[in-house]
Design an enzyme around this catalytic site. Structure first.
Site, PDB file in Angstrom:
ATOM      1  N   ASP A 203       1.042  -1.412  -0.084  1.00 32.11           N
ATOM      2  CA  ASP A 203      -0.019   0.042  -0.123  1.00 32.11           C
ATOM      3  C   ASP A 203       0.904   1.247  -0.182  1.00 32.11           C
ATOM      4  O   ASP A 203       2.136   1.035  -0.107  1.00 32.11           O
ATOM      5  CB  ASP A 203      -0.832  -0.022   1.302  1.00 32.11           C
ATOM      6  CG  ASP A 203      -2.296  -0.236   0.886  1.00 32.11           C
ATOM      7  OD1 ASP A 203      -2.924   0.395   0.050  1.00 32.11           O
ATOM      8  OD2 ASP A 203      -2.904  -1.198   1.289  1.00 32.11           O
ATOM      9  N   ASP A 209      -6.156   2.190   6.450  1.00 31.99           N
ATOM     10  CA  ASP A 209      -7.287   1.387   6.303  1.00 31.99           C
ATOM     11  C   ASP A 209      -6.776   0.399   5.200  1.00 31.99           C
ATOM     12  O   ASP A 209      -7.432   0.324   4.049  1.00 31.99           O
ATOM     13  CB  ASP A 209      -8.489   2.048   5.585  1.00 31.99           C
ATOM     14  CG  ASP A 209      -8.442   3.249   4.650  1.00 31.99           C
ATOM     15  OD1 ASP A 209      -7.310   3.564   4.383  1.00 31.99           O
ATOM     16  OD2 ASP A 209      -9.468   3.656   4.129  1.00 31.99           O
ATOM     17  N   ASP A 211      -7.208  -2.785   3.268  1.00 29.68           N
ATOM     18  CA  ASP A 211      -8.241  -3.676   3.204  1.00 29.68           C
ATOM     19  C   ASP A 211      -7.857  -4.998   2.202  1.00 29.68           C
ATOM     20  O   ASP A 211      -8.786  -5.851   2.134  1.00 29.68           O
ATOM     21  CB  ASP A 211      -9.372  -3.119   2.563  1.00 29.68           C
ATOM     22  CG  ASP A 211      -9.085  -2.292   1.438  1.00 29.68           C
ATOM     23  OD1 ASP A 211      -8.074  -2.216   0.754  1.00 29.68           O
ATOM     24  OD2 ASP A 211      -9.817  -1.318   1.061  1.00 29.68           O
ATOM     25  N   ASP A 212      -6.659  -5.122   1.932  1.00 31.69           N
ATOM     26  CA  ASP A 212      -6.377  -6.342   1.134  1.00 31.69           C
ATOM     27  C   ASP A 212      -5.107  -7.053   1.581  1.00 31.69           C
ATOM     28  O   ASP A 212      -4.072  -6.349   1.934  1.00 31.69           O
ATOM     29  CB  ASP A 212      -6.531  -6.199  -0.199  1.00 31.69           C
ATOM     30  CG  ASP A 212      -5.714  -5.074  -0.937  1.00 31.69           C
ATOM     31  OD1 ASP A 212      -4.297  -5.393  -1.086  1.00 31.69           O
ATOM     32  OD2 ASP A 212      -6.114  -3.887  -0.739  1.00 31.69           O
ATOM     33  N   TYR A 315       4.343   0.662  -1.777  1.00 35.65           N
ATOM     34  CA  TYR A 315       4.465   0.724  -3.582  1.00 35.65           C
ATOM     35  C   TYR A 315       5.901   0.665  -3.946  1.00 35.65           C
ATOM     36  O   TYR A 315       6.297   0.100  -4.730  1.00 35.65           O
ATOM     37  CB  TYR A 315       3.317   1.327  -4.078  1.00 35.65           C
ATOM     38  CG  TYR A 315       2.138   1.189  -3.912  1.00 35.65           C
ATOM     39  CD1 TYR A 315       1.682  -0.167  -4.402  1.00 35.65           C
ATOM     40  CD2 TYR A 315       1.142   1.877  -3.551  1.00 35.65           C
ATOM     41  CE1 TYR A 315       0.209  -0.548  -4.289  1.00 35.65           C
ATOM     42  CE2 TYR A 315      -0.406   1.449  -3.268  1.00 35.65           C
ATOM     43  CZ  TYR A 315      -0.897   0.243  -3.926  1.00 35.65           C
ATOM     44  OH  TYR A 315      -1.924  -0.057  -3.740  1.00 35.65           O
ATOM     45  N   ARG A 503     -14.124   0.894   2.740  1.00 36.71           N
ATOM     46  CA  ARG A 503     -14.373   2.022   2.084  1.00 36.71           C
ATOM     47  C   ARG A 503     -15.561   2.182   1.031  1.00 36.71           C
ATOM     48  O   ARG A 503     -15.953   3.458   0.869  1.00 36.71           O
ATOM     49  CB  ARG A 503     -13.197   2.261   1.053  1.00 36.71           C
ATOM     50  CG  ARG A 503     -11.871   2.093   1.886  1.00 36.71           C
ATOM     51  CD  ARG A 503     -10.828   1.979   0.723  1.00 36.71           C
ATOM     52  NE  ARG A 503      -9.543   1.709   1.505  1.00 36.71           N
ATOM     53  CZ  ARG A 503      -8.403   1.588   0.709  1.00 36.71           C
ATOM     54  NH1 ARG A 503      -8.098   2.198  -0.469  1.00 36.71           N
ATOM     55  NH2 ARG A 503      -7.165   1.306   1.435  1.00 36.71           N
TER      56      ARG A 503
END
Length: 667
Positions: A203, A209, A211-212, A315, A503
């Site tokens: 991320d 937050d 989420d994966d 990233y 989200r």
């Protein structure tokens, strides 16, 4: 004496009744005058005196008069009022309270009073407020009048871009109310224990937050097995509860430059549900096999699990490792390096597959504002979409394809992201344009998913930005639907997102349906008919709010560039009858270039919106997709708009780019 003369009044009435009438919509200008745009596409001039009776966007019946040998429209009857609620700034005129609407076409101050509970004494010159129109001149009143219902923020508060924009779009400015405690719901689900599996998250460094999380294996035969684990807020939020209702009302987390307003309480979105490193979290998972050529098999399995992210990656660090062989900030363990490598090879296979069999997204950069603690703009950073971004993106697309297929086959309904391709009313225009440039297509082909996908693969190969910009105007809009349908924009026969339930409320609904399937239920409640329309409207307002805040910040950053005569390279993305809209490639700001700043004599210039070009003296000088050099002519703080002007080299720059485009097409 004359005002009460009944004969004079009768005469005026007879004259009025004898005049022709036209129905249309008011289009105001910043110079005070306006136009009546009628349904038959005629336009009638409205003098500034008559414009005091109406607002931009009002639907009216107007009298068509002849004044000085010219037809003009006088608004006479209000059919539909364009504005009731508006945002504005307080203006004190002769000790009387007024509000100036925050709108480029509304320049007049409107007399005002405050609603009960809001004191006149609490308002100062320039304060931002919410107001409602209570009197309209075409409803028997002499003037406009409004009522102030709420003060938004003080005149000089630097938080104004965010608070005013949220109020303008009637969006919440804080997270939902938190609960005193959170408990995992009893959902009759068996959760597999995958806490020892080497899941990783990738991320932005600032993301809270998360989420994966992903876990990939390269099999001996060259195929891949991928498990996508998604955060599970429905483990805490039961349907039809107050928090569920609030999530539906919000629809999405609101992302604005410099801040966000979450759909869920931050205790959930940033903590209990976020897939934080080394923290045990409930998740909904999808396990899927992908062939070596990137084909997704039809044996995807959904299940509930406990997972524990083994490493939080960014990233940039992952991209540095893959692109350069190492990262200055981070070196992975052998297990994590194996995961990065597997995900990279999987992404390459999927990108190649989608390049040849579906539709790839344009690889456009993101623009990120850097702000001080006082909300001053320090800089705007261009964040290129690097290989790590593509790795996560491909995994999420796989997950959403699997969810779409599963919901379609198991229930026949869900929350699906659809796109119908070309607008049926415009497909013949698209065919004509494409064939002009060697597309060799027809309406029957473009109406199919395969034909639409093939067209966009052809456009990607040619890299004709002019043609790509033109084609978009013939396409339909993306929609959210309860029933499965193709997503032409992605080249997919079905697509249902469930990978961002923290989200997106639609993803939460798909979670509940997928969990019902995991429990073995063969039926479930169909999402109500309004949900798709609600989510589409939420998404529209959120995008408008994001753009509005960005425009405000761009003005703050770039206002000094006018005097400095700073030059920028800009891409033309829209042409209308007044000029062209461009995007500055350096920072993403939008600058409008009016025709009068291209050449002073408007008779020399023609802005062809339909065909996407601007000609000067009969020669095409600009077209959609061209990159041109401009300077900023004006930065307007009141309207948060930027006006640009081409440099003297514009014709050479544009012509070079056109020749390059033509060369690409012929090759």
């Amino acid at each position: 004496m004359f005002q009460n003369n009944p004969l004079l009044a009768q005469l005026k009435q007879r004259i009025k009744e004898s005049l022709p009438k036209k129905e249309g919509v008011i289009k105001a200008t910043q110079k005070g005058f306006g136009f009546l745009e009628t349904n038959d596409k005629n336009s009638y001039f409205i003098p500034s005196l008559y414009m005091k009776k109406v607002m931009h966007g009002d639907k009216v019946v107007a009298l068509i008069r002849t004044e000085k040998d010219k037809e003009v429209a006088e608004p006479d009857e209000l059919l539909e009022q364009s504005v009731s609620r508006f945002i504005g700034r307080v203006k004190i005129i002769r000790d009387k309270l007024n509000v100036v609407p925050d709108h480029p076409q509304f320049k007049e101050a409107i007399r005002a009073k405050t609603q009960r509970g809001l004191s006149h004494a609490t308002l100062a010159e320039g304060d931002w407020v919410v107001a409602y129109i209570t009197q309209h001149p075409l409803k028997g009143m002499n003037n406009f009048f409004c009522e102030i219902s709420e003060k938004i923020i003080d005149a000089n508060d630097k938080n104004a871009p965010w608070w005013v924009t949220l109020a303008k779009h009637n969006l919440p400015n804080q997270e939902p109310m938190i609960q005193s405690c959170w408990k995992i719901l009893d959902e009759s689900l068996i959760r597999k224990d995958l806490t020892d599996s080497p899941f990783i998250t990738i991320d932005n460094e600032s993301t809270k937050d998360i989420d994966d999380a992903l876990y990939a294996v390269i099999n001996e035969n060259g195929t891949f097995t991928l498990i996508i684990a998604i955060a599970d807020p429905t483990a805490y939020i039961a349907k039809n509860t107050e928090l569920d209702r609030q999530a539906r009302e919000r629809g999405f987390t609101i992302y604005l430059p410099g801040r966000n307003i979450p759909m869920l309480p931050r205790e959930l979105s940033d903590d209990l549900c976020s897939l934080c490193e080394h923290e045990k979290r409930p998740s909904l998972c999808c396990q899927v096999n992908i062939a070596a050529d990137g084909t997704i098999t039809d044996n995807a399995q959904f299940f509930s699990a406990w997972i524990k992210s083994q490493c939080r990656l960014s990233y940039d660090n992952v991209s540095d490792l893959i692109e350069n062989g190492s990262s200055d900030k981070w070196q992975p363990s052998a297990v994590i390096a194996e995961q990065v490598s597997a995900l990279h090879l999987l992404a390459k296979a999927r990108i190649n597959y989608r390049k040849n069999s579906a539709v790839l997204f344009p690889n456009r950069p993101d623009y990120r504002f850097e702000l001080t603690e006082d909300n001053d703009v320090v800089a705007i950073h261009v964040d290129a979409r690097r290989i790590a971004n593509r790795m996560v993106e491909e995994a999420m697309i796989i997950a959403n394809i699997c969810a779409g297929r599963t919901l379609r086959e198991h229930f026949g309904f869900g929350i699906f992201n659809t796109h119908a391709g070309f607008n049926p009313d415009k497909i013949s225009d698209a065919v004509e344009l494409l064939n002009e440039y060697g597309g060799e297509t027809n309406a029957a082909s473009l109406a199919t998913l395969e034909g639409f996908s093939a067209l966009h693969r052809w456009l990607n190969e040619k890299d004709i930005s002019f043609l790509d910009n033109r084609i978009r105007k013939f396409q339909s809009y993306s929609e959210v639907s309860n029933t499965p349908a193709a997503n032409f924009a992605m080249g997919l026969d079905v697509y249902a997102t469930w990978t961002s339930p923290i989200r997106k409320y639609g993803d939460m609904l798909n979670h509940r349906l997928l969990k019902a399937m995991v429990r073995g239920e063969i039926s479930a409640q169909t999402p109500d008919a309004l949900i798709g329309e609600e989510l589409s409207l939420h998404r529209k307002h959120h995008r408008m709010a994001e753009r509005d805040v960005a425009d405000w910040l761009y003005v703050r950053l770039l206002k000094g560039c006018v005097a400095a005569k700073t030059t920028f390279i800009a891409e033309i993305f829209d042409i209308n009858r007044a000029g062209m809209r461009t995007r500055l490639l350096e920072n993403g700001a939008m600058a409008f270039i009016p025709g009068a700043l291209i050449v002073e004599n408007r008779k020399r210039i023609k802005c062809n919106n339909k065909e996407g070009f601007i000609s000067v003296d009969g020669n095409k000088e600009f077209q959609l997709g061209d990159h041109i050099e401009i300077v900023l002519a004006d930065v307007k703080e009141f309207t948060r708009s930027i006006v640009g002007k081409p440099t003297r080299e514009f014709a050479i720059t544009a012509e070079k780019l056109k020749r390059n485009n033509i060369a690409k097409m012929t090759n």
